[in-house]
Design a protein around this motif. Structure first.
Motif, short mmCIF file in Angstrom:
data_model
loop_
_atom_site.label_atom_id
_atom_site.label_comp_id
_atom_site.label_asym_id
_atom_site.label_seq_id
_atom_site.Cartn_x
_atom_site.Cartn_y
_atom_site.Cartn_z
N GLY A 103 -46.41 -24.60 11.25
CA GLY A 103 -45.83 -23.55 12.08
C GLY A 103 -45.32 -24.02 13.43
O GLY A 103 -45.45 -25.18 13.82
N SER A 241 -49.85 -19.98 18.94
CA SER A 241 -49.24 -20.05 17.61
C SER A 241 -48.36 -18.84 17.35
O SER A 241 -48.72 -17.71 17.69
CB SER A 241 -50.33 -20.13 16.54
OG SER A 241 -51.09 -21.32 16.67
N PRO A 244 -46.31 -17.23 11.28
CA PRO A 244 -45.35 -17.80 10.32
C PRO A 244 -44.72 -16.77 9.39
O PRO A 244 -43.75 -17.07 8.70
CB PRO A 244 -46.20 -18.81 9.53
CG PRO A 244 -47.61 -18.31 9.68
CD PRO A 244 -47.68 -17.71 11.05
N VAL A 248 -40.76 -17.91 10.60
CA VAL A 248 -40.89 -18.70 9.37
C VAL A 248 -40.43 -20.13 9.66
O VAL A 248 -39.32 -20.35 10.16
CB VAL A 248 -40.06 -18.08 8.24
CG1 VAL A 248 -40.27 -18.88 6.95
CG2 VAL A 248 -40.45 -16.62 8.03
N PRO A 249 -41.27 -21.13 9.37
CA PRO A 249 -40.92 -22.51 9.71
C PRO A 249 -39.70 -23.02 8.96
O PRO A 249 -39.29 -22.45 7.92
CB PRO A 249 -42.18 -23.29 9.31
CG PRO A 249 -43.28 -22.28 9.25
CD PRO A 249 -42.62 -21.00 8.81
N TYR A 303 -41.02 -21.05 3.98
CA TYR A 303 -42.39 -21.55 4.06
C TYR A 303 -43.11 -21.22 2.77
O TYR A 303 -43.24 -20.05 2.39
CB TYR A 303 -43.12 -20.94 5.25
CG TYR A 303 -44.53 -21.44 5.46
CD1 TYR A 303 -44.87 -22.77 5.23
CD2 TYR A 303 -45.53 -20.58 5.90
CE1 TYR A 303 -46.16 -23.23 5.44
CE2 TYR A 303 -46.83 -21.03 6.13
CZ TYR A 303 -47.14 -22.36 5.89
OH TYR A 303 -48.42 -22.82 6.10
#
Length: 380
Positions: A103, A241, A244, A248-249, A303
């Motif tokens: 992430g 953080s 994700p 979204v990575p 991801y």
């Protein structure tokens, strides 16, 4: 064995060398000696260009792989995120080691969350995907380009705060000197230590930040969590953080790839290093990217997480300004993950992802044959 000591190509940045060293150490522990060889890439040479303008063949990849194809070197280590989805015929991804954190994180001088940032705050990133996702959440933000290695980007973030504090401490020291010797002075020095002790307590990274001349002052930057951890800088900065599911990575983020010419040596590397779970997850992510053809010119996040017999997959395709998006969350069968990922990409295209990608290409002035470009700018 086809070789006694493997000559492994790597970029010369601190992060790349650390990543390559991790691969070397793991191969060495499995009775395969490795010598690291630094290779300068196009992405290293052109420091002032955004990644999506650096060319379609992989600004951080091609120079290394050419050395492998020519036989000068045996293999190369890349951040998977940098890897073009199209490769030369003889070159394969011989191994995908187990993945680090996939992430993104928000980095600020004080550990603020995205919601904490003031209206109109300036956030730095070189990624079109991160820019679009930030604007989708906070349209008021000013998102400015930011390139460089992990430590360079963090220095650019920290520099204004440290420079202001240095100036304030200097002024306080001057005022204390002016009041020295005055019996009736009510001046109270506002700090617990003098400026020399404060400076001595700074890290080397903070000291370098103090010396930077900046055109842009950033309130926050967005980086890959894996990049910060691998660079050994996690303890130097405050991070939050990013979810994700929304942020979204990039496909392959947090993973490494070892490329080699197809053959016995590639098989030896695979046997010693390949992680089947990470291989499956990144294959799904890169298959979706390849089928959509977005490359680095469109804001695409994919991801995948292998969970038992399924690969839970999130995809988010956005317009460059974050105003429009196509998203999907789907459990794909692990046994047929490649064909399932292809079907998922086709569904996304039918729902409008193709239109968003085509618009992004027009906005970037990028030809259709740039579809094979990866989304990376080192793993940061």
């Amino acid at each position: 064995m086809t070789t006694e000591t493997l000559k492994l190509a790597t970029r010369g940045s601190d992060l790349a060398l650390r990543q390559a060293a991790s691969v070397r150490d793991r191969l060495s522990s499995r009775r395969l000696g490795v010598d690291l060889v630094e290779v300068e890439t196009t992405g290293d040479q052109i420091r002032d260009e955004l990644i999506h303008r650096l060319g379609k063949t992989g600004a951080f990849v091609r120079s290394l792989d050419e050395k492998v194809l020519s036989g000068e070197l045996d293999a190369a280590v890349h951040s998977m995120k940098d890897m073009p989805t199209e490769r030369p015929d003889r070159l394969i991804i011989a191994a995908v080691p187990d993945r680090g954190p996939a992430g993104d994180v928000l980095v600020t001088p004080d550990g603020d969350t995205l919601d904490d940032l003031p209206e109109g705050a300036t956030v730095g990133t070189s990624s079109l995907r991160r820019r679009a996702q930030l604007l989708a959440e906070r349209p008021d933000l000013t998102v400015e380009p930011l390139r460089g290695n992990v430590d360079t980007r963090i220095e650019k973030l920290l520099a204004p705060t440290l420079q202001r504090e240095h100036q304030e401490r200097h002024e306080a020291e001057q005022e204390r000197k002016e009041h020295a010797g005055e019996d009736d002075s009510d001046y109270e020095f506002p700090y617990d230590e003098d400026i020399e002790a404060w400076f001595d307590g700074l890290s080397e990274l903070q000291r370098r930040a103090m010396e930077r001349d900046l055109d842009t002052e950033f309130d926050a930057i967005v980086l890959a969590e894996a990049g910060i951890q691998r660079a050994g800088l996690a303890h130097h900065v405050e991070t939050v953080s990013l979810d994700p599911e929304r942020f979204v990575p990039a496909p392959g983020q947090g993973a490494l790839a070892v490329t080699a010419v197809d053959g016995e040596l590639a098989g030896d590397i695979n046997d010693r290093l390949d992680d089947p779970q990470t291989r499956t997850e990144t294959t799904v992510e890169r298959t979706v990217l390849a089928e959509l053809g977005g490359g680095c010119v469109a804001p695409i996040g994919v991801y995948a997480q292998l969970e038992g017999a399924v690969v839970h997959t999130n995809v988010r395709v956005l317009s460059q300004d974050g105003d429009e998006e196509i998203t999907v969350s789907r459990d794909l069968p692990a046994q047929s993950h490649i064909s399932a990922a292809q079907d998922l990409a086709a569904e996304l295209a039918e729902r409008g992802a193709d239109d968003l990608i085509a618009a992004a290409k027009r906005d970037s002035g990028t030809a259709d044959d740039d579809a094979g470009t990866a989304q990376g700018d080192e793993d940061v």
